[in-house]
Design a protein around this motif. Structure first.
Motif, mmCIF file in Angstrom:
data_model
loop_
_atom_site.group_PDB
_atom_site.id
_atom_site.type_symbol
_atom_site.label_atom_id
_atom_site.label_comp_id
_atom_site.label_asym_id
_atom_site.label_seq_id
_atom_site.Cartn_x
_atom_site.Cartn_y
_atom_site.Cartn_z
ATOM 1 N N GLN A 57 0.814 -1.205 0.000
ATOM 2 C CA GLN A 57 0.000 0.000 0.000
ATOM 3 C C GLN A 57 0.847 1.255 0.000
ATOM 4 O O GLN A 57 0.323 2.349 0.005
ATOM 5 N N LEU A 58 2.134 1.092 0.005
ATOM 6 C CA LEU A 58 3.038 2.224 -0.051
ATOM 7 C C LEU A 58 3.700 2.233 -1.413
ATOM 8 O O LEU A 58 4.046 1.169 -1.944
ATOM 9 N N VAL A 59 3.888 3.428 -1.981
ATOM 10 C CA VAL A 59 4.467 3.551 -3.316
ATOM 11 C C VAL A 59 5.626 4.541 -3.277
ATOM 12 O O VAL A 59 5.427 5.722 -2.983
ATOM 13 N N GLU A 60 6.833 4.029 -3.588
ATOM 14 C CA GLU A 60 8.018 4.875 -3.620
ATOM 15 C C GLU A 60 8.228 5.445 -5.019
ATOM 16 O O GLU A 60 7.870 4.817 -6.018
ATOM 17 N N SER A 61 8.845 6.616 -5.075
ATOM 18 C CA SER A 61 9.252 7.214 -6.346
ATOM 19 C C SER A 61 10.437 8.125 -6.100
ATOM 20 O O SER A 61 10.737 8.468 -4.947
ATOM 21 N N GLY A 62 11.106 8.495 -7.186
ATOM 22 C CA GLY A 62 12.183 9.470 -7.080
ATOM 23 C C GLY A 62 13.585 8.913 -7.197
ATOM 24 O O GLY A 62 14.557 9.672 -7.168
ATOM 25 N N GLY A 63 13.714 7.608 -7.320
ATOM 26 C CA GLY A 63 15.046 7.041 -7.464
ATOM 27 C C GLY A 63 15.656 7.386 -8.813
ATOM 28 O O GLY A 63 14.994 7.939 -9.692
ATOM 29 N N GLY A 64 16.943 7.053 -8.959
ATOM 30 C CA GLY A 64 17.603 7.316 -10.230
ATOM 31 C C GLY A 64 19.095 7.231 -10.118
ATOM 32 O O GLY A 64 19.640 6.679 -9.151
ATOM 33 N N LEU A 65 19.770 7.776 -11.133
ATOM 34 C CA LEU A 65 21.220 7.791 -11.194
ATOM 35 C C LEU A 65 21.725 9.174 -10.812
ATOM 36 O O LEU A 65 21.176 10.183 -11.250
ATOM 37 N N VAL A 66 22.796 9.203 -10.022
ATOM 38 C CA VAL A 66 23.353 10.482 -9.605
ATOM 39 C C VAL A 66 24.846 10.302 -9.357
ATOM 40 O O VAL A 66 25.288 9.206 -8.989
ATOM 41 N N GLN A 67 25.595 11.357 -9.565
ATOM 42 C CA GLN A 67 27.033 11.297 -9.288
ATOM 43 C C GLN A 67 27.309 11.554 -7.812
ATOM 44 O O GLN A 67 26.480 12.164 -7.117
ATOM 45 N N PRO A 68 28.453 11.100 -7.322
ATOM 46 C CA PRO A 68 28.806 11.381 -5.915
ATOM 47 C C PRO A 68 28.727 12.874 -5.618
ATOM 48 O O PRO A 68 29.150 13.703 -6.430
ATOM 49 N N GLY A 69 28.200 13.169 -4.441
ATOM 50 C CA GLY A 69 28.012 14.563 -4.058
ATOM 51 C C GLY A 69 26.670 15.133 -4.477
ATOM 52 O O GLY A 69 26.306 16.234 -4.031
ATOM 53 N N GLY A 70 25.941 14.401 -5.313
ATOM 54 C CA GLY A 70 24.659 14.867 -5.788
ATOM 55 C C GLY A 70 23.531 14.607 -4.805
ATOM 56 O O GLY A 70 23.757 14.102 -3.690
ATOM 57 N N SER A 71 22.314 14.947 -5.220
ATOM 58 C CA SER A 71 21.135 14.826 -4.371
ATOM 59 C C SER A 71 20.008 14.123 -5.102
ATOM 60 O O SER A 71 19.914 14.181 -6.330
ATOM 61 N N LEU A 72 19.171 13.459 -4.314
ATOM 62 C CA LEU A 72 17.935 12.878 -4.810
ATOM 63 C C LEU A 72 16.862 13.058 -3.757
ATOM 64 O O LEU A 72 17.158 13.113 -2.561
ATOM 65 N N ARG A 73 15.625 13.105 -4.205
ATOM 66 C CA ARG A 73 14.489 13.250 -3.299
ATOM 67 C C ARG A 73 13.536 12.087 -3.542
ATOM 68 O O ARG A 73 12.956 11.984 -4.622
ATOM 69 N N LEU A 74 13.429 11.234 -2.546
ATOM 70 C CA LEU A 74 12.519 10.095 -2.640
ATOM 71 C C LEU A 74 11.197 10.441 -1.986
ATOM 72 O O LEU A 74 11.155 11.148 -0.978
ATOM 73 N N SER A 75 10.128 9.904 -2.547
ATOM 74 C CA SER A 75 8.806 10.120 -1.992
ATOM 75 C C SER A 75 8.136 8.783 -1.727
ATOM 76 O O SER A 75 8.257 7.856 -2.524
ATOM 77 N N CYS A 76 7.432 8.699 -0.622
ATOM 78 C CA CYS A 76 6.669 7.500 -0.260
ATOM 79 C C CYS A 76 5.211 7.935 -0.101
ATOM 80 O O CYS A 76 4.867 8.611 0.870
ATOM 81 N N ALA A 77 4.381 7.553 -1.047
ATOM 82 C CA ALA A 77 2.954 7.875 -0.977
ATOM 83 C C ALA A 77 2.218 6.768 -0.234
ATOM 84 O O ALA A 77 2.461 5.582 -0.477
#
Length: 119
Positions: free
Chosen positions: A3-23
């Protein structure tokens, strides 16, 4: 389960940022703590961070403290994991879960989202 859905993953270089969401359904957000876990290839799943439903108290694994921030977005019925200063060791499938942090019991899980940090 499921019942939980994750999104926002991906590829990133070291030092970078990502924002994951759990609906998640509102009934789960209001009744349970929400946590993020991750599992790297060949390794066991490990706790990353959690936020309690009642007081929004947060807890972090030492490996991500001061780099990751967990928060609630009540307008979207979601829990956010903001990941900064990413390292190759952060590469894993990230899962969100709903449950009881004090009991280390997690009753609801998402399918996961892949995060890859590469040079």
């Amino acid at each position: 389960q499921g019942q939980l859905v994750e999104s926002g993953g991906g590829l990133v270089q070291p030092g970078g940022s990502l924002r994951l969401s759990c609906a998640a359904p509102e009934r789960i957000l209001k009744a349970y703590s929400i946590a993020w876990f991750r599992q790297a290839p060949g390794k066991e799943r490990e706790f990353v961070a959690t936020i309690t439903w009642s007081s929004s108290t947060t807890y972090y694994a030492d490996s991500v403290k001061d780099r990751f921030t967990i928060s609630r977005d009540n307008t979207k019925n979601a829990v956010i994991l903001q990941m900064n200063s990413l390292k190759p060791d952060d590469t894993a499938i990230y899962y969100c879960a709903g449950g009881f942090y004090s009991l280390n019991r997690w009753d609801y899980w998402g399918q996961g989202t892949q995060v890859t940090v590469f040079s």
